[in-house]
Design a protein around this motif. Structure first.
Motif, short mmCIF file in Angstrom:
data_model
loop_
_atom_site.label_atom_id
_atom_site.label_comp_id
_atom_site.label_asym_id
_atom_site.label_seq_id
_atom_site.Cartn_x
_atom_site.Cartn_y
_atom_site.Cartn_z
N ALA A 34 0.88 -1.22 0.25
CA ALA A 34 0.11 0.23 0.04
C ALA A 34 1.11 1.31 0.37
O ALA A 34 0.58 2.16 -0.71
CB ALA A 34 -0.76 0.20 0.37
N THR A 35 1.70 1.34 0.44
CA THR A 35 2.85 2.32 1.02
C THR A 35 3.06 2.74 -0.85
O THR A 35 3.78 3.39 -0.72
CB THR A 35 3.77 2.41 1.49
OG1 THR A 35 3.24 1.72 3.05
CG2 THR A 35 4.97 3.89 2.16
N LEU A 36 4.30 1.29 -0.96
CA LEU A 36 4.48 1.40 -2.38
C LEU A 36 3.19 2.15 -3.08
O LEU A 36 4.13 2.87 -4.61
CB LEU A 36 5.29 0.13 -2.67
CG LEU A 36 6.43 -0.23 -1.72
CD1 LEU A 36 6.83 -1.86 -2.49
CD2 LEU A 36 7.43 0.42 -2.17
N ALA A 37 2.29 1.65 -3.33
CA ALA A 37 2.05 2.02 -4.73
C ALA A 37 1.30 3.91 -3.91
O ALA A 37 1.05 4.63 -5.27
CB ALA A 37 0.07 1.92 -4.11
N VAL A 38 1.21 4.07 -2.79
CA VAL A 38 1.08 5.76 -2.83
C VAL A 38 2.54 5.98 -3.38
O VAL A 38 2.20 7.76 -4.41
CB VAL A 38 1.05 5.73 -1.60
CG1 VAL A 38 0.96 7.48 -1.45
CG2 VAL A 38 -0.45 5.79 -0.81
N ILE A 39 3.29 5.76 -2.97
CA ILE A 39 4.85 5.95 -3.75
C ILE A 39 4.38 5.90 -5.27
O ILE A 39 5.13 7.55 -5.95
CB ILE A 39 5.70 5.63 -2.97
CG1 ILE A 39 6.14 6.05 -1.95
CG2 ILE A 39 7.64 5.93 -4.23
CD1 ILE A 39 7.13 4.87 -1.36
N GLU A 40 4.18 4.90 -5.93
CA GLU A 40 4.82 4.97 -7.63
C GLU A 40 3.11 5.90 -7.83
O GLU A 40 4.12 6.69 -9.28
CB GLU A 40 4.09 3.95 -7.37
CG GLU A 40 3.42 3.11 -9.47
CD GLU A 40 4.72 3.24 -10.10
OE1 GLU A 40 4.15 2.62 -11.44
OE2 GLU A 40 5.41 3.25 -10.10
N VAL A 41 2.15 6.01 -7.44
CA VAL A 41 0.97 7.06 -8.45
C VAL A 41 1.77 8.15 -8.18
O VAL A 41 1.74 9.13 -8.82
CB VAL A 41 -0.24 7.10 -7.59
CG1 VAL A 41 -1.32 7.95 -7.83
CG2 VAL A 41 -0.63 5.66 -7.40
#
Length: 470
Positions: free
Chosen positions: A429-436
């Motif tokens: 979930a943290t990586l998803a925020v960073i990616e977006v």
């Protein structure tokens, strides 16, 4: 709930999340290489701008895909050790080649491409992005060959002493008919995703920055991406049709579940909408198109397609007592969501092309909103496609050879699996925020200024420090 249920959820969540990055990486690697080739052949500055612009988005996605993909390997040992022991001898060869050849080819030449701007000769630098793209696609093939063994086991024997599958014919594994059609189908889906991202970003800049000096580059990007989406959509339909016929041959239960077909029919009708009983054992209401399922499954409008109940009875006799039926609503609706989201992306691409006919500049807010939704639609189509592929095989982890419940690690407790599942979900979930955030930041920044590019020939610049071009 037991360790098996949580292990399945964990593998499903991490795999679907990882696959959000895979098709974009596969498709963008080739499309960026094409854009750079166009700059190399024409010298037109806008192609260089687009190469660097979409190349940056490609690199962000590639890095995130590598990070999330590492977890997939850990799970085989953590939660699925019995499965790993069973298929290890077969999977070892294709996955080793993928890591030692395809991934190293991909990662090495991506590094050369990143740091080789203005240092490598122009042709060598162009060759590096093509080598990286080839490595990316080779990597996909070897992984799909391993997955195809789970769908249609070939080239092996079962050792009666160890109970393990042992590789006897490596070429047979690589030329598995499931792999040979799954690979182009996956590539087509990847180009659908990559083309949609190019359209979405380009269209946003065309509509929001109408007076920009780079409007011409963005207009080209939207047209280029739209044509990629349309061609990819046609390829998805063509390869999907062949894949459906092969699936009917090697996994008839999956096709029956995809259509909610409970009884064997000849000819068989395609289900537009089927409502079944709560226990999933019979059809209650259906809207159907006559003859279509027979053609899709067998190539003959009058062909026979076996039904769920008949196949269940056959498998119970062949493999022993038990249920061999997947969760019908999951397979039925995931199959339709896959098709619907993919077709929606193609329809929007047509609208984008129509809006720019005869040099017109699109301005509709509705078109912009539809365009911004484009990258999400094929991502959903790809995800539902894999959910259908894997869930439709259940209860088998290796079709006809090993049940999913027999592949889980027997020494791992429910608490341990829950702990890793929670940790991985939070990290992802943290990586998803960073990616977006990264994608949005660099997509909004627009194409770079390349008006003062240093020479890209063989001029001696050994004294100049190595620099990251982005």
């Amino acid at each position: 709930m037991d360790a098996l249920d949580v292990a399945r959820w964990q593998f499903g969540v991490t795999t679907v999340y990882h696959f959000l990055f895979v098709p974009l990486t596969i498709g963008l690697s080739v499309l960026v290489a094409i854009l750079q080739t166009m700059w190399h052949r024409t010298g037109n500055e806008r192609y260089l701008k687009l190469t660097k612009f979409y190349g940056k988005l490609f690199l962000i996605n590639f890095a995130m895909g590598v990070v999330t993909g590492i977890v997939q390997e850990f799970q085989f040992g953590m939660n699925w050790s019995d499965y790993s022991r069973f298929v290890g001898d077969v999977f070892g060869a294709p996955l080793a080649i993928e890591a030692l050849v395809a991934f190293f080819l991909e990662s090495t030449f991506i590094g050369l491409w990143i740091f080789g701007w203005d240092r490598l000769p122009k042709r060598a630098h162009l060759a590096s992005i093509w080598a990286a793209a080839i490595g990316t696609n080779l990597s996909a093939y070897f992984i799909l060959a391993a997955n195809s063994f789970m769908q249609n086991p070939v080239g092996y024997r079962i050792n009666p002493d160890s109970g393990r599958a042992e590789l006897t014919d490596f070429p047979a594994v690589l030329t598995n008919k499931v792999a040979l059609i799954t690979f182009p189908h996956t590539l087509a889906g990847s180009f659908l995703v990559a083309g949609s991202l190019i359209v979405a970003v380009g269209l946003w800049h065309v509509i929001r920055n109408r007076d920009s000096a780079d409007t011409g580059a963005y207009r080209f990007a939207t047209k280029f991406g739209s044509w990629v989406v349309l061609v990819a959509s046609a390829a998805v339909l063509f390869t999907g049709d062949i894949q459906g016929k092969i699936m009917t041959d090697v996994q008839p239960m999956k096709m029956a579940a995809a259509e909610g077909l409970y009884t064997t029919e000849s000819p068989a009708s395609f289900s537009v909408l089927t409502i079944g009983s709560l226990d999933g054992s019979r059809e209650v209401f259906a809207i159907k198109i006559p003859y279509l399922l027979s053609y899709l499954g067998t190539g003959d409008p009058n062909g026979t397609v076996h039904g769920i109940n008949d196949l269940q009875a056959q498998y119970a006799t062949q493999y022993g007592a038990g249920s061999y039926t997947p969760i019908i609503p999951v397979t039925y609706w995931s199959f339709r969501f896959m098709i619907a989201f993919g077709m929606a992306a193609g329809a929007i691409a047509l609208l984008v092309l129509w809006s720019q006919r005869k040099g017109r500049t699109p301005s509709s807010r509705w078109l912009l909103r539809a365009g911004l939704a484009m990258p999400v639609l094929p991502l959903l189509a790809n995800s539902f496609g894999w959910i259908f592929t894997e869930m439709g095989r259940q209860p088998w982890i290796v079709f006809g050879e090993m049940l999913t419940r027999n592949g889980v690690s027997r020494s791992v407790s429910l608490a341990e699996v829950l702990t890793s599942f929670t940790a991985f979900t939070l990290i992802y979930a943290t990586l998803a925020v960073i990616e977006v955030k990264l994608l949005l930041r660099y997509a909004k920044a627009g194409v770079p200024d390349v008006s003062e590019q240093p020479p890209t020939d063989d001029t001696d610049d050994a004294e100049r420090p190595l620099a990251f071009a982005y």
